[in-house]
Write a protein that holds these residues in place. Sequence first.
Motif, short mmCIF file in Angstrom:
data_model
loop_
_atom_site.label_atom_id
_atom_site.label_comp_id
_atom_site.label_asym_id
_atom_site.label_seq_id
_atom_site.Cartn_x
_atom_site.Cartn_y
_atom_site.Cartn_z
N ALA A 108 0.83 -1.20 0.00
CA ALA A 108 0.00 0.00 0.00
C ALA A 108 0.86 1.25 0.00
CB ALA A 108 -0.92 -0.01 1.22
N ALA A 109 1.96 1.25 0.76
CA ALA A 109 2.86 2.40 0.80
C ALA A 109 3.51 2.62 -0.56
CB ALA A 109 3.91 2.21 1.88
N VAL A 141 2.31 1.64 -3.55
CA VAL A 141 1.29 2.08 -4.50
C VAL A 141 0.95 3.55 -4.30
CG1 VAL A 141 -1.12 1.76 -5.19
CG2 VAL A 141 0.34 -0.23 -4.83
N SER A 142 1.00 4.02 -3.06
CA SER A 142 0.65 5.41 -2.77
C SER A 142 1.74 6.39 -3.18
CB SER A 142 0.36 5.58 -1.27
OG SER A 142 1.57 5.51 -0.51
N ARG A 171 3.04 8.49 -0.15
CA ARG A 171 2.12 9.34 0.61
C ARG A 171 1.69 8.67 1.92
NH1 ARG A 171 0.21 10.33 -4.79
NH2 ARG A 171 0.40 12.55 -5.34
N LEU A 172 1.61 7.36 1.91
CA LEU A 172 1.19 6.61 3.10
C LEU A 172 2.41 6.09 3.84
CD1 LEU A 172 -1.04 5.23 4.83
CD2 LEU A 172 -0.84 3.26 3.27
N GLN A 173 2.47 6.35 5.13
CA GLN A 173 3.53 5.84 5.98
C GLN A 173 2.90 5.19 7.22
OE1 GLN A 173 6.43 8.88 6.88
NE2 GLN A 173 6.46 9.65 4.78
N TRP A 226 -0.71 10.16 6.33
CA TRP A 226 -1.01 10.33 4.90
C TRP A 226 -0.76 11.77 4.53
CZ3 TRP A 226 -2.25 7.59 0.58
CH2 TRP A 226 -2.72 8.32 -0.51
N SER A 275 -0.66 14.45 1.21
CA SER A 275 -0.93 14.76 -0.19
C SER A 275 -0.96 16.27 -0.34
CB SER A 275 -2.25 14.14 -0.65
OG SER A 275 -3.34 14.67 0.08
#
Length: 297
Positions: A36-37, A39-40, A43-45, A64, A66
């Motif tokens: 998920a991190a 793919v983002s 942005r996601l941690q 998150w 953005s």
Amino acid sequence: MRRLLLSAGLLLAITVFGSVWLTSSDSGLQASLRLAAAVSGGRLQVEQASGRLSGPLQIARLHWQSPGFAIRLEGLQLDWQPAALLGGRLHIAALSVDTLHVVSPPTDEPASPPETLLLPLAVDITRLTVGTLTYGGLPEIRHIAARLSSDGRQHRLTEFAATFADVAIRAEAGLDGAAPLPLTVSAALTGRLAEHPLALELQANGPLSRIDVALLARQGISGQASGVLTPFADAPFASARVRLADIDPAAWQAGAPSARLALEADFAPQGDAIVGSFALRNPQAGPLDRQRLPLSG
């Protein structure tokens, strides 16, 4: 044909095993979060996650980021039933967060109203709790608890409770996800204001772009207020009216003169300004040397 069937069976077994591993083990949770991190795009941690993707799971910190928006959660715990998704329902038994911080830079441009808030599936969050919520530089809201439910169109917030400063809030709300997005809110606020007891009732109704609000003061302050909120327009409100009675300055400030003030105000935005009328009356006027206010209105 037999070789084809064996290959299909092997592929199915691998798929099933992989799904079970991803959803039912701690290592599967770690792999899912790393994916998920990635793919983002960073942005996601996520830090210090444990448990299973199928629940229950715990995350120490989630961030998150953005453009124009950031959210940080600490102490997240989730217990849900992924099998309910097969029936078109997202069921979360419990979702709790110790601290939730949201940052959204202010802008002078009004936001555009959503065309629809319909959901692709039904949702039921039986128990939602947030220890502390902060939004930008606004004061903290604490001890948030609520239940959220939706059939995909009719969204309901029930059993809502929160604390803001020394005021306890109880509320229920409903929102139709189809245009024009009609909203209903009923809330009660109790607590203390400047060391005085306070009790208010609030009602809000109307489409999301134009909400009629009525406020009734039952304790601490006597009176009522009403207005029309326009959160997606150039001005955040279209009109406001305030009617207060029996305001005694001596009751709020030690040493202040006694009075029975009645206040009436009506105002509305006009271009870049706010216009309206204001009236203040005092039927108990008197000289200051008798601890009265020399104002009759």
